[in-house]
Write an enzyme that holds these catalytic residues in place. Structure first.
Site, PDB file in Angstrom:
ATOM      1  N   ARG A  68      33.375 -88.913  41.262  1.00 18.48           N
ATOM      2  CA  ARG A  68      33.819 -88.605  40.225  1.00 18.48           C
ATOM      3  C   ARG A  68      35.555 -89.236  40.765  1.00 18.48           C
ATOM      4  NH1 ARG A  68      33.737 -82.636  37.994  1.00 18.48           N
ATOM      5  NH2 ARG A  68      35.166 -83.883  36.315  1.00 18.48           N
ATOM      6  N   HIS A 117      28.771 -95.020  45.545  1.00 14.51           N
ATOM      7  CA  HIS A 117      29.604 -94.665  45.376  1.00 14.51           C
ATOM      8  C   HIS A 117      30.604 -94.387  46.918  1.00 14.51           C
ATOM      9  CE1 HIS A 117      29.812 -93.565  41.185  1.00 14.51           C
ATOM     10  NE2 HIS A 117      28.032 -92.900  40.876  1.00 14.51           N
ATOM     11  N   PRO A 152      34.140 -78.722  47.187  1.00 15.93           N
ATOM     12  CA  PRO A 152      34.473 -78.093  48.345  1.00 15.93           C
ATOM     13  C   PRO A 152      36.127 -77.373  48.333  1.00 15.93           C
ATOM     14  CG  PRO A 152      35.140 -80.929  48.718  1.00 15.93           C
ATOM     15  CD  PRO A 152      35.167 -80.333  47.261  1.00 15.93           C
ATOM     16  N   GLU A 153      35.551 -76.100  48.770  1.00 13.81           N
ATOM     17  CA  GLU A 153      36.584 -75.089  48.946  1.00 13.81           C
ATOM     18  C   GLU A 153      36.324 -75.097  50.345  1.00 13.81           C
ATOM     19  OE1 GLU A 153      36.724 -71.749  46.335  1.00 13.81           O
ATOM     20  OE2 GLU A 153      35.521 -73.024  45.165  1.00 13.81           O
TER      21      GLU A 153
END
Length: 299
Positions: A137, A113, A2-3
Site C-alpha cells: 500500500r 511490491h 505493525p504496531e
DNA sequence: CGTGGCCCCTGTGGGC
DNA sequence: TGCCCACAGGGGCCAC
C-alpha cells in the site's frame, strides 16, 4: 499492519541477522518511498512525488552502501538501522510494510511490491543475504538520516515508548485534552507504539470506555491505563506480535498474539469477562470494539 | 492552538 | 463466476 510489538519483533530478528554486516549495494525500485533531508518538497514529512508533473532532481539518498551496520533500534513503531559512521535509515512500515531478510541464495517469500533491496556481506567477507523493504500500500517509507542528531531529533517528536510509559506521562500529555481516550492513545506524540489493536486491548484491560474524554481521567486511572498498555504490549512482544493477515517477521514467521485478543476483531461475540456482547463503534476514524458492561465511562 | 475529516494505496472478502 | 463496495495493524495535511 505493525504496531509496537510487531516492530519490536522485527527489530530483534534483524538485530540477530544484520548487525555487523556491511552494505555492499542497494537497488531502489520506487524512489518515492524514500525521503531525504535535502528533498526540497518532502523534507522529513514525505510527500507524494508521483503527483509532481515532473519529478524534481534530488541528491542521491545515502542508503548506507559501503557502511557497516552497528545497531537496529526502535522507538514506538519506527525502526532505525544505524551504521558505524553515524548515518542511519529510519523505516516506518505503515499499514502493510514488511522487512524480509532472505539468506544468501534464498528466494523472497513475496517478490511483488519490493521497493528497496540491500545486499549484505558478513564480517568474514561471505555473502550475508539481503534486506528487502516491501510495502504493497506504500503507506510506509524510508528516511535517510545523516547524523545521530538527526535520528534523535526525529524521535524527540514522539511520546514515550509504550513499553515503559507511565501514568504521569500520559496525564501530562493528554490530561487536558477533550478527545476520546481512543484518539489519545493513537496519538504517537502522547505515547509511541500503540495502534488500533493495542489501543482497544489496553482500554479493555484497564476497563475504561474508549469514548471517555481524556480530561475526565483521574491520576489513578492514568496509572491503571499506563500499566495496562505496558502489560498488553510486552505480552504481545513475547508472542511475536499479532498476525491478522499481512504481518510477517523478517524470517517469514507469523505472530501468535492475535489468539489472545480480548476485544479486537471480536465485535458481536460475548465479552470474555462478563458475557455481554462486545460492540463496535467508530472513534477517531477507526473501528473500535469494546464491552459496554465492563468498560466504564466518566460522564 | 486542538481537533475532526479526508486522503494516500492495494488487496481481499462478503453480498448480490 | 464476476462485480462492487466496505474495510484493513498508519499517519500527514487542511480546514474549522
Amino acid at each position: 499492519m505493525p504496531e509496537l510489538p510487531e516492530v519490536e519483533t522485527v527489530r530483534r530478528s534483524l538485530e540477530a541477522r544484520i548487525v555487523g554486516c556491511s552494505v555492499t549495494g542497494v537497488i531502489v525500485r520506487r524512489r518515492e518511498v524514500i525521503a531525504t533531508p535535502s528533498d526540497p518538497e518532502g523534507g522529513f514529512s514525505r510527500q507524494r512525488p508521483a503527483k509532481r508533473r515532473r519529478p524534481k532532481r534530488v541528491a542521491k539518498p545515502d542508503l548506507l552502501v559501503g557502511r557497516s551496520i552497528e545497531s537496529v533500534r526502535r522507538r514506538g513503531k519506527q525502526l532505525a538501522i544505524v551504521t558505524d559512521s553515524g548515518h542511519a535509515v529510519l523505516i516506518h512500515l505503515g499499514m502493510t510494510g514488511e522487512l524480509m531478510a532472505p539468506g544468501p541464495g534464498e528466494r523472497l517469500r513475496a517478490a511483488d511490491h519490493c521497493h528497496v533491496l540491500w545486499t549484505l556481506r558478513a564480517q568474514d567477507g561471505q555473502p550475508a543475504g539481503r534486506l528487502v523493504f516491501r510495502d504493497p500500500r506504500r503507506f510506509g517509507g524510508i528516511w535517510t538520516l545523516p547524523t545521530p542528531n538527526a535520528l534523535a531529533a526525529r524521535w524527540d517528536e514522539l511520546g514515550p515508548d509504550g513499553l515503559t510509559v507511565t501514568g504521569a506521562e500520559l496525564a501530562a500529555r493528554l490530561g487536558r485534552s477533550a478527545r476520546s481516550l481512543k484518539a489519545g492513545l493513537l496519538d504517537q506524540t502522547a505515547v509511541a507504539g500503540v495502534g488500533n489493536i493495542y489501543a482497544d486491548e489496553s482500554l479493555f484491560d484497564a476497563r475504561l470506555a474508549p469514548a471517555n474524554p481524556c480530561k475526565r481521567l483521574s491520576a489513578q486511572e492514568w496509572d491503571s491505563l499506563a500499566s495496562s498498555i505496558r502489560r498488553i504490549l510486552s505480552r504481545a512482544v513475547s508472542l511475536g506480535g499479532s498476525t491478522i493477515r499481512d504481518y510477517r517477521a523478517p524470517d517469514g514467521s507469523t505472530g501468535k498474539a492475535a489468539a489472545r485478543h480480548q476485544v479486537y476483531g471480536r465485535a458481536g461475540l460475548p465479552c470474555p469477562a462478563c458475557d455481554q456482547r462486545l460492540i463496535s463503534t467508530t472513534l477517531a476514524q477507526r473501528t473500535t470494539v469494546w464491552c459496554p458492561g465492563c468498560q466504564t465511562a466518566n460522564p
